[in-house]
Design an enzyme around this catalytic site. Structure first.
Site, PDB file in Angstrom:
ATOM      1  CG  HIS A  79      -0.228   5.682   2.582  1.00 46.19           C
ATOM      2  ND1 HIS A  79      -0.333   7.043   2.752  1.00 46.19           N
ATOM      3  CD2 HIS A  79       0.641   5.248   3.531  1.00 46.19           C
ATOM      4  CE1 HIS A  79       0.450   7.417   3.753  1.00 46.19           C
ATOM      5  NE2 HIS A  79       1.045   6.341   4.248  1.00 46.19           N
TER       6      HIS A  79
ATOM      7  CG  HIS B 280       2.955   9.956   6.306  1.00 51.71           C
ATOM      8  ND1 HIS B 280       4.089   9.853   5.550  1.00 51.71           N
ATOM      9  CD2 HIS B 280       2.431   8.715   6.394  1.00 51.71           C
ATOM     10  CE1 HIS B 280       4.256   8.589   5.200  1.00 51.71           C
ATOM     11  NE2 HIS B 280       3.269   7.877   5.689  1.00 51.71           N
TER      12      HIS B 280
END
Lengths: 335, 207
Positions: A60, A222
């Site tokens: 991320h 995700h």
């Protein structure tokens, strides 16, 4: 067919990334002696200051490691790609940043993160270090309003961590920093849209399917399925769907202020993010809401996923002051 | 005695092999209702377990083996499977504490302790479409089975397999897939599927 990535070995991706980050940002960051997956601010932990520890899975970036530095987080516990860190690095972070005033854990609301950070907090308690936890739950699409506390934490982390980090930097007490963190989380709203999937370095296979002309509103960072899949729409129509939901939840009055983040998920160019921001600002103006500060760019990514999210933080005087307070991190600065 | 520490170490090696072989299939299953990384964590975790057990000295008790497995799995994986399997293995270690080797009755004790550890750490219940839907039935079957260590584990493996298959008909109410609501129907839970594989390998190797 495997996806194309610039890697050596997939299983080395996280550690090699951290090596590169420390070489680039050694003036701001260092690895803990206790765990190479615990990244510590060189200028954060201070006596009497609440320590702020953030963390979560890798993939991320710049979340989480990029937000470690003076005025924001004091340390980040780094997990494998899309996987919570185990308790060890989180505990190492606590030991490194404990200035005697307690430590606050902040991370996105995911079952794995909760279990691992809770175990770390239990271990810290055995060393007489007080650790409290505030989970971020800004993803409006991940659960209805009556189950707000089950929502995921996504790009809005950026604002929520910033506010809490500034509060700790102002030398507020643990009670106060925790209050600010909860308040910031309650006033932060994110909506995302995905256009194409991402692939993990270890498998190099797309982790979900999305048709060539499709988009998915509300998809998680995700690749968790979102709330609505449909044909790709023009930028303004996409932003309108996102802003309608955000406005519904935020209940801002004319004259209120917000901070805005238009965030890229990895593969969407800045051009498209600024096109989105154009519409975001038009909608705010139309609603009579003042846009106090705006960030546009990749702040919370999902590897090479194409897509974006829009976050609005509903400001009050305290949050405005905290968001404006200078910070100096490896990948983010407010001057 | 039915099972020695060396047998347990061999069984963990076989689990590591199986998880490595099934890594991509488990990831694909997870991609349908989760974030697509389940196979990676399982292969990584049991790979680390095998490595840690290789370094264990010859006098290690079954409890030492299980505790070493717990610690190495946890610190290599994190994620949700890390705390769940670490807690499960620590409970199993406690269940056979003080023993140099395992008797037939310990098979059920170990499987039941694993299931309890997972339920405790995950705060999950049967029917929520999680790995507990394989471990729970496995524990029940093991407790009511009679016979040798191998026969008890065979009964547990059969129940775990049926439990994992049964998760396809469940709507998730726990873990990441819970946010999908009805869209989780029709997909098997990857954690339950890998759990059934683990119990299956234990039955094959400790027989």
């Amino acid at each position: 067919m495997q996806t194309k990535k610039i890697l050596n070995a997939g299983e080395d991706a996280v550690d090699e990334m951290l090596d590169g980050i420390l070489l680039a940002h050694g003036d701001v960051l260092r690895a803990s002696d206790g765990s190479h997956r615990a990244i510590i601010s060189r200028d954060g932990p201070r006596d009497g200051k609440v320590g702020l520890v953030i963390g979560g899975g890798s993939g991320h970036e710049p979340t989480f490691v990029g937000f470690v530095g003076k005025g924001l987080a004091d340390a980040a516990a780094i997990g494998n790609v899309f996987a919570s860190p185990p308790p060890d690095p989180a505990l190492a972070c606590v030991q490194e940043v404990n200035g005697g005033a307690g430590v606050l854990f902040m991370y996105g609301n995911y079952a794995g993160d909760v279990m691992n950070f809770d175990m770390a907090a239990e271990m810290a308690a055995m060393e007489d270090i007080e650790v409290r936890t505030v989970l971020t739950t800004d993803d409006v699409a991940s659960a209805p309003p009556d189950r707000k506390d089950t929502r995921r934490g996504v790009a809005g982390n950026f604002f929520i961590f910033k506010a809490a980090g500034a509060a700790a930097d102002e030398m507020m007490t643990l009670d106060e920093v925790e209050r600010v963190a909860r308040h910031a989380n309650a006033r932060t709203y994110t909506m995302g849209v995905a256009l194409s999937p991402c692939s993990l370095p270890q498998t190099r296979r797309w982790n979900f399917g999305l048709g060539p002309d499709e988009m998915e509103i509300g998809m998680g960072i995700h690749g968790e399925p979102g709330i609505e899949r449909g044909p790709l729409k023009p930028a303004d129509a996409i932003v309108d769907e996102m802003m309608d939901r955000i406005f519904d939840e935020m209940q801002a009055a004319r004259g209120d202020r917000v901070a805005v983040l238009v965030n890229g998920l990895g593969a969407t160019p800045l051009m498209e993010l600024y096109i989105m921001n154009r519409r975001v600002q038009a909608r705010l103006q139309e609603a009579g809401i003042e846009s106090h500060a705006t960030w546009v760019g990749n702040y919370c990514t999902s590897l090479e996923m194409a897509g974006a999210s829009v976050t609005a933080m509903h400001l009050d005087d305290e949050l405005t002051r905290l968001i404006d307070r200078p910070c100096h991190c490896a990948m983010f600065r407010v001057v | 005695m039915a099972v020695t520490s060396a047998d347990l170490i061999r069984a963990f090696g076989a689990i590591a092999d199986r998880m490595t072989a099934e890594r991509d299939a488990l990831c694909a299953l997870d991609g349908e209702i989760g974030d697509g990384d389940h196979g990676i964590g399982m292969a990584l975790g049991f790979g680390a377990v095998r490595e840690a057990l290789d370094g264990l000295d010859g006098g290690a008790s079954p409890t030492d083996v299980l505790n070493t497995a717990a610690r190495s799995f946890l610190s290599s994986v994190g994620a949700s499977t890390g705390p769940l399997y670490a807690t499960a293995l620590m409970r199993a270690a406690a269940a056979v504490k003080g023993k140099d080797g395992l008797e037939d009755a310990d098979a059920a004790a170990i499987v039941a302790a694993m299931a309890e550890g997972i339920a405790h750490r995950g705060k999950a219940e049967i029917g929520q479409k999680t790995m507990l839907d394989a471990w729970g039935p496995a524990a029940e079957a093991a407790k009511s089975a009679t016979g040798s260590f191998a026969q008890v584990l065979a009964a547990a493996a059969e129940a775990a397999h049926r439990g994992a298959e049964g998760t396809a008909g469940m709507q998730a109410s726990m873990g990441r897939a819970a946010r999908l609501g009805e869209r989780s129907l029709g997909h098997r839970d990857p954690g339950a599927v890998s759990a059934a594989m683990i119990v299956g390998v234990l039955a094959e190797t400790l027989g």
